[in-house]
Design a protein around this motif. Sequence first.
Motif, short mmCIF file in Angstrom:
data_model
loop_
_atom_site.label_atom_id
_atom_site.label_comp_id
_atom_site.label_asym_id
_atom_site.label_seq_id
_atom_site.Cartn_x
_atom_site.Cartn_y
_atom_site.Cartn_z
N ASP A 112 -76.18 98.34 32.78
CA ASP A 112 -76.64 97.64 33.68
C ASP A 112 -75.80 96.65 34.24
O ASP A 112 -75.07 96.20 35.45
CB ASP A 112 -77.77 97.20 33.68
N ASP A 113 -74.99 95.97 33.43
CA ASP A 113 -74.13 94.53 33.81
C ASP A 113 -72.52 95.18 34.07
O ASP A 113 -72.25 94.75 35.79
CB ASP A 113 -73.98 94.62 31.90
N ALA A 114 -72.39 97.00 34.10
CA ALA A 114 -71.06 97.25 34.53
C ALA A 114 -71.43 97.78 36.11
O ALA A 114 -70.58 97.56 36.62
CB ALA A 114 -70.08 98.65 33.51
N ALA A 115 -72.30 98.92 36.24
CA ALA A 115 -73.16 98.72 37.83
C ALA A 115 -73.21 97.74 38.60
O ALA A 115 -72.52 96.94 39.87
CB ALA A 115 -74.18 99.48 37.50
N ALA A 116 -73.63 96.26 37.80
CA ALA A 116 -73.68 94.66 38.52
C ALA A 116 -72.21 94.69 38.81
O ALA A 116 -72.03 93.66 39.75
CB ALA A 116 -75.18 93.77 37.84
N ILE A 117 -71.43 94.26 37.68
CA ILE A 117 -70.48 93.99 38.48
C ILE A 117 -69.59 94.92 40.00
O ILE A 117 -68.97 94.50 40.85
CB ILE A 117 -69.00 94.28 37.82
N VAL A 118 -69.98 96.31 39.60
CA VAL A 118 -69.53 97.30 40.68
C VAL A 118 -70.24 97.06 41.95
O VAL A 118 -69.56 96.72 43.06
CB VAL A 118 -69.30 98.60 40.07
N HIS A 119 -71.56 96.75 42.27
CA HIS A 119 -72.12 96.06 43.07
C HIS A 119 -71.96 94.64 43.80
O HIS A 119 -71.58 94.95 45.04
CB HIS A 119 -73.47 95.79 42.60
N SER A 120 -71.09 93.51 42.91
CA SER A 120 -71.06 93.16 43.42
C SER A 120 -69.89 92.45 43.91
O SER A 120 -69.31 91.88 45.11
CB SER A 120 -71.27 91.31 42.22
N LEU A 121 -68.56 93.67 44.03
CA LEU A 121 -67.50 94.23 43.90
C LEU A 121 -67.91 93.73 45.61
O LEU A 121 -67.64 93.60 46.82
CB LEU A 121 -66.69 94.54 43.14
N VAL A 122 -68.56 95.11 46.03
CA VAL A 122 -68.24 95.68 47.15
C VAL A 122 -69.75 95.49 47.76
O VAL A 122 -68.94 94.99 49.01
CB VAL A 122 -69.54 97.38 46.75
N VAL A 123 -70.48 93.99 47.48
CA VAL A 123 -71.55 93.08 48.13
C VAL A 123 -70.57 92.70 48.75
O VAL A 123 -70.91 91.83 50.08
CB VAL A 123 -72.78 93.06 47.73
N HIS A 124 -70.28 91.54 47.73
CA HIS A 124 -69.61 89.88 47.75
C HIS A 124 -68.29 89.72 48.44
O HIS A 124 -67.98 88.97 48.83
CB HIS A 124 -70.53 89.21 47.08
N ASP A 125 -67.38 90.77 47.55
CA ASP A 125 -65.89 90.97 47.67
C ASP A 125 -65.90 91.16 48.84
O ASP A 125 -64.18 91.87 49.21
CB ASP A 125 -65.38 90.93 46.35
N ASN A 126 -66.50 92.71 49.41
CA ASN A 126 -65.93 93.34 49.88
C ASN A 126 -65.12 94.91 49.75
O ASN A 126 -63.67 95.32 50.09
CB ASN A 126 -65.36 92.54 51.91
N VAL A 127 -64.68 94.57 48.88
CA VAL A 127 -63.89 95.71 48.32
C VAL A 127 -64.44 97.09 48.38
O VAL A 127 -64.80 97.58 48.06
CB VAL A 127 -63.56 95.75 46.26
N PRO A 128 -62.78 97.63 48.67
CA PRO A 128 -63.01 99.36 48.71
C PRO A 128 -63.29 99.87 47.58
O PRO A 128 -62.70 99.83 46.53
CB PRO A 128 -61.76 99.66 49.70
N ALA A 129 -64.51 100.73 47.68
CA ALA A 129 -65.11 101.67 46.54
C ALA A 129 -65.66 102.98 46.69
O ALA A 129 -66.43 102.54 47.06
CB ALA A 129 -66.43 100.13 45.77
N PHE A 130 -65.15 104.11 46.10
CA PHE A 130 -65.32 105.21 46.04
C PHE A 130 -65.45 105.76 44.25
O PHE A 130 -65.13 105.30 43.33
CB PHE A 130 -63.71 105.61 45.84
N LEU A 131 -67.20 106.16 44.44
CA LEU A 131 -67.69 106.08 43.36
C LEU A 131 -67.92 107.71 43.32
O LEU A 131 -68.74 108.38 44.01
CB LEU A 131 -69.12 105.75 42.61
N ALA A 132 -68.20 108.15 42.11
CA ALA A 132 -69.25 109.99 41.74
C ALA A 132 -69.77 109.82 41.39
O ALA A 132 -69.30 109.31 39.96
CB ALA A 132 -67.39 110.05 41.54
N CYS A 133 -70.50 110.42 41.43
CA CYS A 133 -72.04 109.94 40.50
C CYS A 133 -73.13 111.16 40.17
O CYS A 133 -73.25 111.94 41.44
CB CYS A 133 -73.03 108.89 41.48
N VAL A 134 -73.48 111.60 39.34
CA VAL A 134 -73.85 112.66 39.04
C VAL A 134 -75.44 112.05 39.68
O VAL A 134 -76.04 110.80 38.98
CB VAL A 134 -74.62 113.47 37.68
N LEU A 135 -76.23 112.97 40.57
CA LEU A 135 -77.56 112.74 40.12
C LEU A 135 -78.17 113.92 40.28
O LEU A 135 -78.32 114.27 41.48
CB LEU A 135 -77.55 112.56 41.90
#
Length: 856
Positions: free
Chosen positions: A114-137
Amino acid sequence: MPTIETGYQAEQALLRARLDGDAQERGCVVVGPAGSGKTTILEALRNRYAGPVLTVSGVRRTPDLVFGHLPACRETTAPEGDRPAAWLRWAVADACRERSGTALFVDDAHLLDDDAAAIVHSLVVHDNVPAFLACVLDADRSPAPAVRSLWKDRHLPRVDLPAIGAREVRDYLTRVIGHPVTTRDVAAFTRWSRGAPATLVDLTASSLEADQWEVVGGVAVLMQRPSPSVEERERLAEAVEGLSEGALAVVECFGAATPVIGTRMLDWLPLGPMIDLAGWDALLEAERCGVIEADTTRVRLTVPFLADAAARRTPALRRAELAGRLATAIKVGSGTRTGASLEDEALALTGLLALTTPQGASAGVRLAAARSAHRLGDPEAVRALAAPRADIHSADDPELAVLYAWALIHLNHLESLRVLTVRWADEPLPAWRGLVDFLTEFGRRRKLGGRAFLDLHDSDEGGLIGGVAERMSRDRMSGAWFCFLLAETAMLVGRYTEARGLLDAVGSAADDDGLLMFHLAYVDVRLQTAVSGADRACADTERIRQASGWRSDQVCAAADFVCGVAHANAGRFDDALAELRDSAPFLVATRLEDSSARLMGRITLMSTGTGWRAGAAPIEVPVDPYALLTVSELTLDRAWSLAADGDAAGSVDCLLDFAEAITGAAPTLAVDHFELAARFLVPGETEVTRRLTAGVGTVAETVEPARRIDALSGYAGAVRTADGAGLEAVAERYRSLGLVPVAADAFAQAADARRAAGATPAAVTDHLAAKRLAEAVGGLASPAQRLVAAPLLTRREAEIVALVAQTRSNAQIAEQLQLSVRTIEGHLLRASGKLGVRDRKALAEIWREQLSASCA
């Protein structure tokens, strides 16, 4: 392991993902099951990203492990004690701000805590960092809420990665193996890989390492089923261990049957016997677990290799006992099944399964199974059932031995056939006597030739059809094959009505031997093309293919070959190439082994003028009609090769020499060669065109009236007299016959003749018709097409005429193109002369006609 360029893999992955430009720049979340290629896509996106990147992996899970190894985090002084997530988040954000446009790439994002995911979320939403994720669902793994929020709250687009389909599988196999592959093998690998590129790569590697591919006529054919990787086998073993008791019982049945159904029945087992053996409850349980799939009559595993995993853990005697029980269940239930195809599948499977048991199969079971396998068109299965020890002497029953003999004929094992017929020479069984009579007639036709062979049997009571009926009354199968001999011969010599009557006379007897369909359909293609045209021939072969879909792989491949021949005649080159490629498995063990490869090479020459070249054609013309068919095809191959090399005159001489030599023996084949010679000639009175006209006249007098022969007679005359209108009429006749390549060339010759006669507008119309038809077949590189290949107008003339067609004045055109009005007038004058018109209105009309034709 197969090697393949990284760039190719990346390109294929991006095509599957269907990423738009925005997703490749601002970021996205690529979602898919394990092994679906998400990491490959992520790597491709990283390599294409224009700016600097930071790469992390969710495997590390916690914030300090996920981000702590980054230079930005190592070089920044950390607070005392454990570094809090907020500090790591600002360290990464500062690093991104220092290098403008830095993007974050996160593989295995579903493993982030959860903590690591929150950092990625914040970087995308608040810092407008382009982010590319691969995710199993999937049901077993769900990413942290902060990761899911990225696409749910529309901060990043979610890209659902589809399973790989047949096209991607074909592209990959062809690229790795180095040869085109059959549709059957593409379907098998698509099913085995279950949409996962990683599994496809592993299975392909396994098949190559085990040398399981055979190249036949330039086409790669899989000869055995590959083994999964060690990791996959371990996973499958764990899956089997985790099955419920009922589902396991079902899988064990497939494990016992795999040696038989894996190569013959596409992994299907009949549903009724499986109900009797495993029970409804077990089948329903297996279906709920996703272990099996079923229709109204059949059932199979969703993961075929589960059967292998079950077989490895099941003792040998237990497997044999299950195979025997399954064989008994199928035998008992087969009589209640509906449809001849289901009956034959069941009986053939019964015998093959019984052979795998310690006690083997009785002669009665083997005979019933061999007859069914013969109707299915599976000579290898017939051989296994008739002679289980792969020894001529193990065919110890005369009825089994005769089926074995027919299988040897299909497999082209002629020496074994000779030994077998000598052994059973005195056997009075009607089936044996019929087989011997057929072989005698086959040899007689080879020795006498077609006309003498028909003359011999014209004296039979009731003529040709009466002779067939008499033989079929003694033995249906050999009588049906004798009917084929007569029908093929009658077709070759131009006795078309009798050929049709003989094909109809075979009737249901043809069903006794699945592969007889191939030979009868091959005769029918030539007959229909001569009498009714290529469209009718294509329709008939498609109908035959649909009707034979329940039979063996060999019959289906044989039907593909016949369809390929029909579609090649009609100019449906893409269809023909695909069908001829798929016919390769059938041709492996026959005298036609290289036929599909040669015809594919000829189609390439016809459509592109490049690539494959044929060797010299045989000089001697054989008496044997079967051999004559082969030499005829070799001569056509040689003619196209000469034409592709620019020697149209040599090609015409080759064609005319052969056509004149066979007119007496096989005028129907001579039509092919005279027709191609007409296509390769330049219209006009010459010794060669007079020779063509004389030869075609002889053919027309020799054969029964037929639409194609009538069209060829008109063609020869129009070519000789350089009659533009006549050539145009001929082209229309050939188009109505569905022989589009011939029509395209006749239109091109009409355009050439009319241009030479000064009839420029008519020449333009024929020119456009020729180009339109050549484009419809995917390209045509014949000498006639080269006459109309060059554009009538220069690029500048075409540009100006197009503006005239838009009702622009000369002054407007001059201003737009920054040319003088006098220059515009000069271009229009030359264009009008080339197109044979005298005013702007006619010039514009011809241009619109040409534009409409090119768009059609």
